[in-house]
Design an enzyme around this catalytic site. Structure first.
Site, PDB file in Angstrom:
ATOM      1  N   LYS A   1      -3.540   4.339  -1.020  1.00 22.65           N
ATOM      2  CA  LYS A   1      -2.644   3.734  -1.995  1.00 22.65           C
ATOM      3  C   LYS A   1      -2.355   4.692  -3.143  1.00 22.65           C
ATOM      4  O   LYS A   1      -1.239   4.779  -3.646  1.00 22.65           O
ATOM      5  CB  LYS A   1      -3.280   2.458  -2.544  1.00 22.65           C
ATOM      6  CG  LYS A   1      -2.500   1.770  -3.648  1.00 22.65           C
ATOM      7  CD  LYS A   1      -3.263   0.551  -4.151  1.00 22.65           C
ATOM      8  CE  LYS A   1      -2.558  -0.136  -5.305  1.00 22.65           C
ATOM      9  NZ  LYS A   1      -3.334  -1.288  -5.824  1.00 22.65           N
TER      10      LYS A   1
ATOM     11  N   GLU B   1      -8.397   1.823  -3.007  1.00 25.35           N
ATOM     12  CA  GLU B   1      -8.212   0.370  -2.956  1.00 25.35           C
ATOM     13  C   GLU B   1      -7.608  -0.141  -1.652  1.00 25.35           C
ATOM     14  O   GLU B   1      -7.723  -1.327  -1.349  1.00 25.35           O
ATOM     15  CB  GLU B   1      -7.386  -0.153  -4.142  1.00 25.35           C
ATOM     16  CG  GLU B   1      -8.076   0.014  -5.475  1.00 25.35           C
ATOM     17  CD  GLU B   1      -7.298  -0.638  -6.612  1.00 25.35           C
ATOM     18  OE1 GLU B   1      -6.067  -0.792  -6.485  1.00 25.35           O
ATOM     19  OE2 GLU B   1      -7.924  -0.992  -7.613  1.00 25.35           O
TER      20      GLU B   1
END
Length: 799
Positions: free
Chosen positions: A613, A493
């Site tokens: 992430k 992401e």
């Protein structure tokens, strides 16, 4: 028992919303946050009630652009009940508030076994005297439409009256998430209120665009004595019942509020308001409702409980409690998916993501009827996913990254960076790997339950249509002599495009391509296993040309997986990105979990760096056992051995900021069999994510359901190596010292309550007596058969 209780001492405005989320009560149909009853929503408190699947769409203006968002609706507040004291001399004190009164002994107690929240405290009123208050509430697990609040007022050395105002309040908005507050949050319209009899008020409204009818009725009574006065006061937005109750030492005032909630989406009703009034009228008193509620929870705990000693066990049970409150047997009767934040808050707008990937594996072996219902949510939206694929120029089914009421893409087009205050493009809708997660869940459910009928019907339709999408998305590249999937996002992401690229999206995300290959191979296997008549019926129904299957076979063996420096690349070109100075950023910021926001606020972008992430490539180690993962890479024509995987794990461990609650969970799972000390570090982080609010304020916006369910599954499957496969329970326990003792029961095929317990190097399996067939249990070094009514103790080999 202490292991069943969570207690919060004192009133702390800074952590009030966190406590409200963690003290939410629900029953799978609706849930109410653990807010104090006497306060409406404000900067400190956020009372809210959410019903599964009740969404509404609103238009807002964001950064000069018109945007439309669909939200899980904050329903009218049934909980509101405030009070003030009148002394014997007639003086009336102010309405009580924990924010303005000095309190002693202020405590909230969440009882997980009974599914109740109790608040106790004492305070001194300047005009009257010292008052003791005990409040208990429940959201009924026996009757999904009922909830109740019981308040006991005890006077100490004074006499007078308590004035109580019991309210149904429709003057609410969706404002739980600070960064959404500039958006339109007024979902309720056409409010009507009224009274019935001498003790009941009602409220009726509708959602503004989805036009769902919502009806509430509340009965408020004084127990054991008659009130001095009782007045029902319906108004434009609120239905108020005001009572005055005498109070004296040795004669406490007891007030019970019982409420019922129905909507126009409920089955088997003709009139939601009539149903609410009927249900609340027929409901017993608080002790009677409590007794049936506690009985329902006892039955649920017998089916789903997990026993782990110590603090880890307490947290795991809290996690299970919130999973069961969001997805209970009542959920099986509804058309709903897995809300990523439970029914606990408004983050992600209550949408359904891929979090079911982390939730269904636990439910499959405890509440399979709930798993099946959650898969049906996806099947009902299969036509919409097929339309989305066609709109994108693809065949098959392209499921949305975020889903809500009807299956269209609900992912926002803009998101706010709270650090910079800027609204930025949101490209997360390019996470098409959600389709692979749905296919994986179909397969896992059918393997765990033996539900061949589902696999051959609805399951086959979803699996084949998702495979069709992947086959049509793959493009042959003559330079690489491989098929490639371009313009997607992976689970990471952070990276939504290449540095300075004009268009978003990445090429050959390893996780996306490997899982797409898995989906294609599973679909091909399933098509061959289907009865001939069913296969022909399926092909005709979805208009699939049999000749396409040979192309599927080729693509499933020739999808590209990029490598660099001897490790699997997260996507094509990942190894060419700049290295981040991790130590410098850790020194400059107290937390770098949301590194993307930090860099954007500095005028930079995470797209330039080798920084993730959360687990992306390593997600493959979460989904697939080592032998299956090696087989997948071998099918694709790539070498994959323990050394390549070890280097890959090491590589990404150094480059991950863990900006997602799922990250620690996946890393714990991947490391459990190789590096146990590190595995426990990540496991502990996964356990603490919500209870310690490690993401810095996000838990107050709703618990992280995928992470909570994932920690349960870490014990159930990760540490046991449990795989229901090929009509056998396969087990390969790993000795993680900090979690070396645990037990749970499974619902496996026709067997209810198969006991599994690991203790002191022994694995104990007990099969309850029944008419079902014996269970075949396969370990790495042996296989045994356990008949119904038998218990088997296996001594495990020690490393």
């Amino acid at each position: 028992m202490p292991e069943w209780l969570w207690e919060y001492e004192g009133h702390d405005p800074d952590t009030e919303r966190l406590r409200e989320s963690l003290c939410t009560l629900g029953n799978g149909y609706f849930a109410t946050r653990g807010a104090v009853p006497e306060r409406r929503a404000g900067l400190v408190h956020y009372p809210a009630t959410y019903a599964a699947g009740i969404y509404n769409r609103l238009e807002s203006t964001v950064a000069g652009r018109r945007v439309v968002n669909e939200d899980l609706v904050n329903l009218p507040n049934w909980l509101l009940l405030r009070f003030r004291l009148r002394s014997a001399g007639g003086a009336t004190g102010p309405w009580f508030s924990p924010d303005t009164h000095r309190l002693s002994g202020y405590r909230h107690t969440l009882d997980l076994r009974r599914g109740t929240l109790t608040r106790t405290f004492r305070y001194r009123d300047d005009e009257a005297g010292m008052l003791g208050v005990e409040q208990s509430r429940l959201v009924d697990m026996a009757d999904p439409h009922l909830c109740a609040l019981r308040t006991v007022f005890t006077a100490e050395e004074w006499s007078g009256e308590v004035e109580v105002e019991s309210v149904l309040d429709s003057d609410v908005t969706n404002s739980n998430v600070h960064r959404y507050r500039s958006l339109n949050g007024h979902h309720l319209t056409r409010v009507r209120t009224g009274a019935a009899g001498t003790d009941t008020t009602w409220l009726q409204c509708r959602t503004s665009s989805s036009d769902i009818g919502i009806s509430m009725a509340a009965r408020t009574v004084v127990v054991g004595q008659s009130p001095t006065s009782s007045e029902l006061r319906p108004s434009r937005h609120r239905a108020v019942h005001r009572l005055v109750v005498p109070i004296a030492p040795g004669r406490p005032a007891v007030v019970e509020k019982t409420a019922a909630l129905f909507t126009s989406r409920d089955p088997a009703i003709g009139d939601p308001l009539g149903a609410a009034l009927d249900r609340v009228t027929r409901a017993g008193d608080y002790p009677a409702v409590l007794a049936s509620h506690v009985g329902a929870w006892a039955r649920l705990w017998r089916r789903a409980d997990i026993q782990v000693p110590g603090d880890a066990g307490r947290v795991l049970r809290l996690h299970l409690f919130h999973v069961l409150q969001t997805l209970s047997p009542h959920t099986a009767e509804l058309d709903v998916g897995v809300p990523a934040r439970g029914l606990h808050g408004e983050a992600y707008r209550g949408h359904v993501f891929w979090d079911e990937l982390f939730v269904l594996p636990y439910l499959n072996l405890h509440l399979p009827e709930v798993s099946r219902a959650l898969l049906n949510y996806r099947h009902r939206r299969l036509p919409q996913a097929c339309r989305a694929a066609r709109a994108a120029g693809r065949s098959g089914a392209m499921y949305p990254w975020q889903s809500g009421s009807d299956g269209r893409e609900e992912t926002q087009e803009l998101h706010l960076n709270p650090r910079s205050g800027r609204w930025l493009p949101d490209n997360s809708r390019l996470q098409h790997h959600v389709g692979s997660a749905i296919a994986y869940n179909v397969w896992q459910y059918c393997e765990a339950t033996g539900d061949t009928e589902y696999l051959h019907t609805k399951g086959a339709e979803m699996l084949v249509q998702i495979a069709h999408f992947w086959a049509d998305s793959a493009e042959f590249d003559h330079d690489h002599h491989r098929y490639r999937i371009r313009g997607v996002l992976g689970p990471d992401e952070y990276h939504d495009g290449y540095p300075d690229a004009a268009r978003p999206g990445l090429d050959d995300n390893a996780y996306t391509n490997v899982t797409a290959a898995w989906v294609l191979s599973r679909a091909l296997d399933l098509v061959q296993r289907l009865p001939a008549w069913r296969r022909e019926e399926l092909f005709e129904r979805i208009r699939l040309d049999r000749g396409e299957l040979s192309e599927w076979e080729e693509i499933s063996r020739r999808l590209r997986v990029p490598f660099h420096d001897g490790v699997i690349s997260q996507f094509d070109g990942y190894g060419d990105l700049a290295e981040l100075d991790w130590e410098a950023y850790r020194a400059r910021y107290p937390s770098i979990r949301r590194l993307d926001r930090i860099l954007e606020a500095e005028g930079d972008t995470v797209n330039r760096y080798q920084a993730s992430k959360q687990a992306d490539v390593l997600m493959l180690g979460y989904l697939f056992p080592a032998t299956e993962l090696r087989g997948l890479f071998r099918r694709l024509g790539y070498a994959m051995d323990d050394e390549i995987w070890r280097r890959t794990v090491d590589y990404y461990l150094k480059r991950t900021s863990h900006g997602s609650t799922l990250s620690g969970l996946v890393h714990a799972w991947v490391l459990a069999r190789a590096r146990q000390a590190e595995a426990w570090t990540y496991c502990r982080e996964a356990l603490e994510q919500d209870v310690a609010d490690l993401q810095g304020g996000t838990t107050g916006e709703g618990i992280h359901l995928g992470a909570m369910a994932g920690t349960l599954d870490l014990v159930q499957r990760g540490l046991t190596g449990l795989e229901p496969r090929e009509d056998a329970l396969r087990l390969d326990p790993v000795p993680l010292p900090a979690l070396s003792e645990y037990g749970f029961s499974l619902r496996y095929r026709g067997h209810w309550g198969v006991g599994v317990r690991l203790q002191r190097g022994q694995l104990r399996l007990g099969v309850p007596d029944s008419e079902e067939s014996p269970i075949r249990v396969v370990l790495p070094d042996r296989a045994v058969t356990v008949a119904p009514g038998e218990t088997c103790t296996l001594h495990l080999a020690q490393d």
